[in-house]
Motif scaffolding. Structure first.
Motif, short mmCIF file in Angstrom:
data_model
loop_
_atom_site.label_atom_id
_atom_site.label_comp_id
_atom_site.label_asym_id
_atom_site.label_seq_id
_atom_site.Cartn_x
_atom_site.Cartn_y
_atom_site.Cartn_z
N ILE A 147 70.86 1.35 -144.22
CA ILE A 147 70.23 2.14 -143.35
C ILE A 147 69.07 2.98 -144.02
O ILE A 147 67.87 3.24 -143.68
CB ILE A 147 71.21 3.15 -142.47
N LEU A 164 66.38 7.23 -135.20
CA LEU A 164 67.42 6.38 -135.63
C LEU A 164 68.69 6.45 -134.99
O LEU A 164 69.18 7.62 -134.59
CB LEU A 164 68.06 6.67 -137.27
N ILE A 166 72.52 5.15 -133.81
CA ILE A 166 73.74 4.45 -134.33
C ILE A 166 74.79 4.43 -133.58
O ILE A 166 74.87 5.20 -132.68
CB ILE A 166 73.83 5.05 -135.79
N TYR A 250 70.22 11.20 -137.17
CA TYR A 250 70.53 10.16 -136.30
C TYR A 250 71.01 10.59 -134.99
O TYR A 250 71.46 11.59 -134.94
CB TYR A 250 71.61 9.06 -136.91
N PHE A 268 72.88 -0.32 -135.84
CA PHE A 268 71.86 0.71 -135.76
C PHE A 268 70.60 0.23 -135.26
O PHE A 268 70.32 -1.05 -135.40
CB PHE A 268 71.73 1.44 -137.18
#
Length: 416
Positions: A147, A164, A166, A250, A268
């Motif tokens: 990532i 991001l 996830i 995230y 992700f």
């Protein structure tokens, strides 16, 4: 009809100067963090046996059921242009025994991929990706590193308006426990025949359905993340801790399933806020059963695919990248055949010394050649004729200021 123009097929992405320089910059930015982390290049064919994707990607996916370019070759074999990268990498790892060497096998690739989709901004039938795969170990730290490599690539481009997302799709036991309740929930829904067939293969696909009525119906569906067993939950918590240590922010998205069936565990996606409907600029996840499904060892792996086309669109939307035309260090204008020979010699020597040099070809008149030098954006220009050859001296003109100076031909390398 003879002479009629032939255009590129509908839905392909092409890059010509000057925008091609921006495309190359974006692609290199996405590749370089992988190189720095010890990932090595793997170069693969753009077509494979169709079975690789039906088994590896999953028959319930839109990619396999609707979007693949598949044809029979001359040997009556079913061949498919690659719609994604991971399955081909895994096939090559098994075939060449990379899974029997030092683990994890860390590989990167880039190139064209193909899906028969409805063309629109950011969604092409031929598109470009940069991807990595780390194969052989089930370690939360590797998940975080993968990532982080993607995040570093986007940051190197200059992107900032992305996020991001996830989640974890758990291990086989977690997914089996969730499937029981999910299938029970879905059984109360009214589905068409095609959707029912997809659900029979993989009920998680309904979380990825874009139709408003399906989205509304699935709003209260049980979420896989609530069914993670202790092992899966612990692994995911470790991934999040590593991301915190790395300073990578995230957002949890428990409804994310991605478009490929092989994902398990950490999953992700990077989403850019300025790209509208086609907002995904890259994503990936762990795939615990893919290698065994393709006839290899039961080894885990994790990887990503980053969209070069969409990353470029995102950079342009943010205004962090411009179309940059090629700029040479020196533009040489030869006057006559002897001068052209000398120009070729000078250009070769300077290029060997890592200088960018262009030559005015076509025996243009001096006035026209000077216009060409001006349009080229070269930093310096020289005119090469009989007198310059005999004296081994040229007048070096700096195009930006117009200043000139006499320079020995042998000294050009130190001046420009």
């Amino acid at each position: 009809m003879a002479g009629q123009k032939i255009q590129a097929p509908k839905g392909v992405s092409e890059y010509v100067p000057p925008r091609s320089a921006a495309f190359e910059f974006v692609r290199e930015c996405l590749i370089e963090p992988a190189r720095k982390a010890g990932y090595q290049l793997i170069e693969l064919p753009v077509f494979e046996d169709t079975e690789l994707f039906t088994r590896g990607v999953g028959e319930s996916t839109d990619v396999v059921s609707k979007e693949m370019y598949t044809f029979q070759d001359r040997g009556d074999r079913s061949i498919t242009l690659r719609p994604e990268g991971t399955a081909g990498v895994m096939r090559a790892v098994i075939e060449h025994g990379l899974d029997r060497g030092q683990l994890p096998a860390k590989l990167w690739y880039s190139g064209q991929f193909f899906r028969a989709e409805r063309p629109q901004a950011g969604r092409y039938r031929q598109f470009y990706q940069v991807g990595i795969e780390a194969i052989g170990l089930d370690d939360a730290a590797i998940d975080a590193e993968v990532i982080a490599i993607a995040d570093a690539g986007f940051k190197a481009i200059g992107l900032s308006k992305y996020r991001l997302e996830i989640t974890s799709l758990g291990d086989s036991q977690s997914r089996a426990d969730h499937r029981v309740d999910l299938v029970k929930f879905i059984s109360s829904m009214s589905l068409d025949e095609a959707t029912s067939a997809r659900v029979a293969l993989n009920p998680l696909r309904l979380f990825d359905d874009k139709r408003p009525e399906i989205r509304d119906a699935m709003a209260k569906a049980p979420l896989l993340i609530d069914y993670l067993n202790e092992s899966s939950r612990s692994h995911f918590e470790q991934v999040k801790r590593y991301l915190d240590v790395l300073g990578i922010s995230y957002t949890l998205n428990p409804r994310m399933v991605r478009g490929l069936d092989y994902y398990t565990g950490t999953t992700f996606e990077f989403v850019h806020d300025l790209l509208g409907a086609q907002s995904g600029i890259g994503g990936g996840g762990r795939y615990d059963g893919l290698m065994a499904e393709l006839g290899g060892q039961a080894l885990s792996g994790i990887g990503f695919g980053l969209g070069v086309d969409r990353a470029l669109l995102a950079a342009e939307a943010e205004g962090v990248i411009n179309e940059t035309a090629f700029v040479s260090d020196l533009f040489i204008i030869p006057l006559g055949d002897a001068a052209k020979e000398m120009a070729m010699k000078i250009a070769g020597e300077l290029r060997s010394a890592d200088k960018s040099v262009e030559i005015a070809f076509g025996n243009r008149a001096l006035k026209g050649a000077m216009k060409g030098a001006d349009k080229s954006g070269a930093r310096y220009v020289i005119v090469l004729g009989d007198s310059e050859i005999s004296s081994a001296t040229v007048e070096l003109k700096e195009m930006k200021t117009g200043a000139t100076s006499s320079v020995k031909i042998a000294s050009l390398i130190s001046v420009i």
